[in-house]
Design an enzyme around this catalytic site. Structure first.
Site, PDB file in Angstrom:
ATOM      1  N   ASP A 508       0.725  -1.005  -0.250  1.00  0.00           N
ATOM      2  CA  ASP A 508      -0.166  -0.243   0.107  1.00  0.00           C
ATOM      3  C   ASP A 508       0.824   1.243  -0.071  1.00  0.00           C
ATOM      4  O   ASP A 508       2.025   1.236  -0.017  1.00  0.00           O
ATOM      5  CB  ASP A 508      -0.881  -0.233   1.245  1.00  0.00           C
ATOM      6  CG  ASP A 508      -1.975   0.871   1.063  1.00  0.00           C
ATOM      7  OD1 ASP A 508      -2.343   1.416   0.308  1.00  0.00           O
ATOM      8  OD2 ASP A 508      -3.004   0.923   2.182  1.00  0.00           O
ATOM      9  N   GLU A 511       2.715   5.011  -3.823  1.00  0.00           N
ATOM     10  CA  GLU A 511       2.630   6.070  -5.247  1.00  0.00           C
ATOM     11  C   GLU A 511       3.901   6.564  -5.308  1.00  0.00           C
ATOM     12  O   GLU A 511       4.154   7.013  -6.583  1.00  0.00           O
ATOM     13  CB  GLU A 511       1.336   7.097  -4.942  1.00  0.00           C
ATOM     14  CG  GLU A 511       0.209   6.097  -4.919  1.00  0.00           C
ATOM     15  CD  GLU A 511      -0.344   5.524  -3.883  1.00  0.00           C
ATOM     16  OE1 GLU A 511      -0.989   4.624  -3.942  1.00  0.00           O
ATOM     17  OE2 GLU A 511       0.316   5.785  -2.473  1.00  0.00           O
ATOM     18  N   ASP A 584      -9.000   3.790  -1.971  1.00  0.00           N
ATOM     19  CA  ASP A 584      -9.722   3.991  -1.025  1.00  0.00           C
ATOM     20  C   ASP A 584     -11.209   4.862  -1.327  1.00  0.00           C
ATOM     21  O   ASP A 584     -11.334   6.066  -1.444  1.00  0.00           O
ATOM     22  CB  ASP A 584      -9.008   5.117  -0.052  1.00  0.00           C
ATOM     23  CG  ASP A 584      -7.727   4.477   0.516  1.00  0.00           C
ATOM     24  OD1 ASP A 584      -7.738   3.355   0.425  1.00  0.00           O
ATOM     25  OD2 ASP A 584      -6.841   5.191   0.934  1.00  0.00           O
TER      26      ASP A 584
END
Length: 917
Positions: A508, A511, A584
């Protein structure tokens, strides 16, 4: 700036920020740049079409490639024009590649090599070069002829490249004259290259280096792709008369509670766009990992010249592509059909990996299952409620102070025993491992990374120090192959103490997410291996992190077992590594609906193994929304429930009856269809064609389907339509094609080519099987998929108007790579002239063998018209079986057009035939 130099008040603010629950960070548009706040985008959008900026010269054919130079005829900064290099390369399957770059001058520091993205293009591509038929050089153009009447025209002045077939244009580059390549230059006195956004300053030490150009998709009705955005599948115009939208942005960002119908960039970026019409599908891919923005230009957009060199065609779609840096490295794909595009694109960027079988089943997650007792309680409640599941997930708070590769000793004192208890039921565990490494000298990962110099550096050459879940954090430099190898080693059982072979991984925040960074990300002037700025590598960082993690699991098994790693960030090529999800989302009906085009968009750009958080990550779904989400998500390729720390618990049984039964039925339906899904995963692994498909992929000539994204196909056989509004009692479903469709709740048949109104209750969403198909199923409820290995199969045969049907099943050991050496079963089923036959597909063994003792215990035939006293004969053995009229798939209320053959007891792995008399 680095945290160590921030003012004390800023430190206190950032520390408080990490203590507040993440849910407070709902969408705040002002936190992120728009085009007007992005100088290269603003500049490119202001450009007017012109064809007098560049000229091509010195065209030559060298080793089968076309080489040339491009001379800028004018420059923005008044410096002398410096030529660019141009290469046209040709690959098998009629794939055309264009590269434009600065000519390297070792003596000029400003002319250092620009970044070219590694580890995306398949190595095998270079050996698949296409021999060109001829090259014709004229005064103003060079024409390269390939097979099948395909020609590539390089126009010298004005500069343009286009692909044509039988003299009709297919794709054009710089047809509108928007090409601009901003070459690096020496910084002059008084030049200010810095950029500022809110409180952040980007030093831009190497100056502006943007690229922009236009691409025209000729004869296109719609364009699709370029994920990730929470918007419709068919991309909308972003510029044109009375259109003032932002361009589609590709810049990997951690966006909390994203809004739907927005071109704003989310967690991943795939710069691949497809066009489609009844006549042809085409595709365009730009291998560039810097920030990118893309406009879809409506007819009459500002600066549109209807009197350009070519006759203005209303069914063309013009697009403008803009990037902060990098080079032009683009691919043209000419189709002509949608599945051809996927084959062509994945031959360049790689085919989707073949997952382990358990990973295709249902996953249960939340932030966070708080301790071992909670884990075992949830696990036991699935059994108590007769609901199958395969994987239980642990989020960040299972660790010691959010130090990854650890277990909290007070909450999870016996992690191996906990995992073993799940494994005893055929279940697995997934733990989270994020890229932000806690800056703690007592933490072995940080200590090693610091001593070896393995972190990304800030603009001043120090280890970059940003803020994320552990607090002060640094980030491994995944552009460095040595760091990738080091990271992979962390997943060994010796390094990851408490892990077992049944433990898999979730990446997770990759990015990368940096809470105190510009746009919640890493500063662009941070520096990676090879003196590469982060601005160049930003969109590919998460992919490299995903890749290194998967390599770690591969090494952990000695190269034997297929890894499973879920990643939030992604790029072109991520399909080779593992699964992704849409990030999300929120417990809202709009987010349920937009999940469908989001997953479809990822599938048509190569990422087959994808899904969305069931129920929404943020917020609290009511029982109806949660039920509808489970019913829809059972047909996502990746099927996982996940929820935020602050949400109410929502395990499938917690809303009570009748909702527990509805959700149980939805999950069981996924398990029943696992043989079909696994066969589709193998098809994706071989062809690039996704599991979840827009209707136009299966019905490419049917214009009614081109903009549809509320219903979709699972493979070529199942049509699914979600229920997207509270209190719905009916849905209008379009059935494409001219054949038959069978509603699987009732068994009723309907002709294709029109809408039908389908009544819906809370028990299910509309699902139809296409006439002419055969679907394999397993109907016996089990705790997990691994306990279904020896279960018998049911075949559901849906006959077309000619009373024919066909289908396939693929089976292997579900775990290892032995299938790559021929250890699998791949069967084709055909029903014709009243006879069902099973035959082998690609039966090469190459020394590896896989066998199965599973039988077919039931055959359901829809659309058969026979006397009720009919029977069937099984060969070999000349055994007689009576036909029964019965309910479909154990469902009540079935009409009388389903015939059942019980216990034919033929092996799934062998040739046989069954004649219906």
């Amino acid at each position: 700036m680095p945290l160590s130099t921030a003012p004390c008040l800023a430190l206190l603010y950032i520390f408080a920020l990490t203590l507040v629950a993440r849910s407070v960070y709902s969408w705040r548009r002002e936190e992120f740049r728009d085009c007007n706040q992005t100088p290269f985008c603003k500049q490119a959008r202001a450009a007017k079409p012109t064809h007098d900026k560049y000229e091509v010269f010195e065209v030559a054919l060298i080793n089968g490639d076309l080489h040339a130079k491009i001379l800028p005829l004018s420059t923005e900064n008044g410096e002398p024009s410096t030529p660019l290099s141009l290469e046209l390369l040709f690959y098998s399957d009629q794939i055309i590649r264009l590269k434009i770059n600065e000519l390297h001058d070792p003596s000029d520091e400003s002319k250092r090599n620009r970044f070219e993205v590694p580890n995306v293009i398949e190595n095998t591509l270079h050996g698949k070069r296409l021999r060109i038929r001829s090259v014709e050089k004229r005064e103003k153009m060079s024409i390269v002829s390939l097979a099948s009447d395909l020609e590539i025209v390089l126009q010298h002045k004005p500069f343009e490249i286009y692909v044509r077939d039988d003299k009709d244009r297919i794709l054009s580059f710089n047809n509108k004259g928007l090409f601009y390549f901003e070459q690096r230059r020496q910084k002059g006195e008084g030049d200010d290259w810095t950029e500022r956004f809110r409180t952040h300053t980007d030093s831009r030490p190497r100056g502006p280096q943007s690229i922009s150009f236009d691409v025209t998709f000729h004869g296109a009705d719609h364009v699709y792709g370029i994920p990730e955005h929470a918007t419709s599948l068919a991309l909308k115009y972003t510029r044109g008369p009375e259109i003032t939208s932002e361009p589609y942005r590709l810049f990997n960002l951690d966006v909390f509670e994203y809004i739907e119908e927005s071109p704003f960039g989310l967690y991943g970026s795939i710069p691949f766009m497809l066009s489609h019409s009844a006549a042809r599908s085409t595709g365009f891919f730009w291998l560039n990992s810097a920030e990118m923005l893309i406009d879809v230009l409506a007819p009459g957009w500002e600066g549109d010249d209807v009197n350009r060199r070519e006759v203005h065609e209303s069914d063309n779609i013009d697009t403008q592509w803009m990037s902060e840096s990098g080079i032009v490295d683009v691919f043209f794909f000419v189709g002509p059909k949608p599945k051809d595009l996927l084959r062509q694109y994945t031959s360049v960027t790689g085919l989707p990996n073949m997952p382990q079988h358990f990973a295709t089943a249902y996953h249960q997650s939340r932030w966070n299952y708080k301790d071992e007792a909670d884990v075992l309680k949830v696990d036991g409640a699935f059994d108590e409620n007769d609901i199958p599941y395969d994987v239980l997930w642990l989020d960040i708070d299972h660790t010691e102070g959010r130090r990854y590769f650890t277990f909290d000793k007070s909450l999870f004192p016996n992690p191996k025993e906990m995992q073993q208890k799940l494994a005893n039921k055929g279940r697995h565990m997934v733990t989270i491992v994020d890229p932000h490494i806690k800056r703690d000298d007592g933490f072995f990962v940080h200590k090693e990374a610091t001593s070896k110099g393995y972190y990304v550096k800030d603009a001043h050459g120090r280890d970059f120090d940003g803020w994320c879940w552990p607090g002060s954090s640094s980030y491994p430099d995944m552009l460095n192959p040595e760091v990738q190898k080091w990271w992979a080693e962390k997943f060994s059982f010796n390094n990851y103490v408490g892990s077992t072979p049944s433990l898999y991984i979730w990446n997770d925040m990759n990015e990368p997410s940096v809470f105190n960074g510009p746009e919640v990300s890493m500063p662009r002037d941070s520096v990676h291996h090879g003196d590469v700025e982060h601005r160049d590598v930003h969109n590919v960082y998460g992919y490299f992190f995903h890749m290194a993690t998967a390599d770690g699991l591969l090494q952990r098994s000695g190269g034997k077992d297929r890894p499973f790693v879920l990643s939030r960030a992604f790029f072109a090529g991520s399909q080779k590594v593992g699964a992704v999800w849409t990030g999300d989302n929120t417990a809202e009906w709009d987010h349920l609906q937009v999940s469908v085009p989001m997953v479809l968009s990822l599938g048509i750009t190569g990422l087959s193994f994808v899904g969305a958080d069931v129920g929404g990550f943020f917020g609290n779904p009511d029982p109806e929304l949660l039920t509808r989400w489970y019913q829809l998500a059972a047909y996502y390729p990746f099927f996982r429930a996940h929820a935020h720390l602050d949400t109410k618990r929502r395990e499938p049984w917690l809303f009570g009856e009748p909702y527990t039964s509805y959700i149980r039925d939805a999950i069981r339906e996924r398990y029943a269809l696992l043989p079909y899904f696994y066969t589709l995963f193998r098809e994706a692994n071989l062809t690039g064609v996704p599991i979840m498909r827009p209707l136009w992929m299966e019905f490419p000539d049917e214009e009614m389907t081109f903009a549809m994204d509320k219903e979709w196909m699972v493979g070529n056989s199942l049509l699914i339509h979600g229920v997207y509004a509270e209190g719905s009692t009916s849905e209008s479903v379009y059935l494409p094609g001219q054949g038959l469709w069978y509603e699987l709740k009732t068994g009723n048949s309907f002709p294709g080519g029109d809408y039908i109104k389908v009544p819906v209750s809370m028990s299910a969403i509309p699902m139809f099987q296409r006439g002419g198909t055969i679907i394999p199923r397993r109907e016996r409820p089990r705790r997990s998929s691994s306990q279904m290995v020896d279960d018998p199969y049911t075949l559901v045969i849906a006959l077309n108007n000619a009373h024919e049907a066909e289908g396939e099943i693929y089976i292997d050991d579900g775990k290892t790579f032995n299938f790559a050496e021929g250890a699998y079963i791949h069967r084709k089923f055909t029903f014709s002239q009243g006879s069902l036959k099973s035959s082998g597909i690609n039966g090469q063994r190459n020394g590896k063998v896989f066998t199965s003792s599973s039988l077919i215990e039931r055959i359901v035939i829809l659309g058969l018209e026979l006397p009720i006293t009919s029977h069937a004969t099984v060969e070999p053995g000349n055994r007689r079986i009576e036909l029964e009229v019965g309910s479909l798939l154990l469902r009540p209320g079935m009409q009388s057009n389903a015939y059942i053959l019980r216990k034919p007891n033929v092996l799934i792995s062998e040739d046989w035939s069954i004649k219906v008399l």
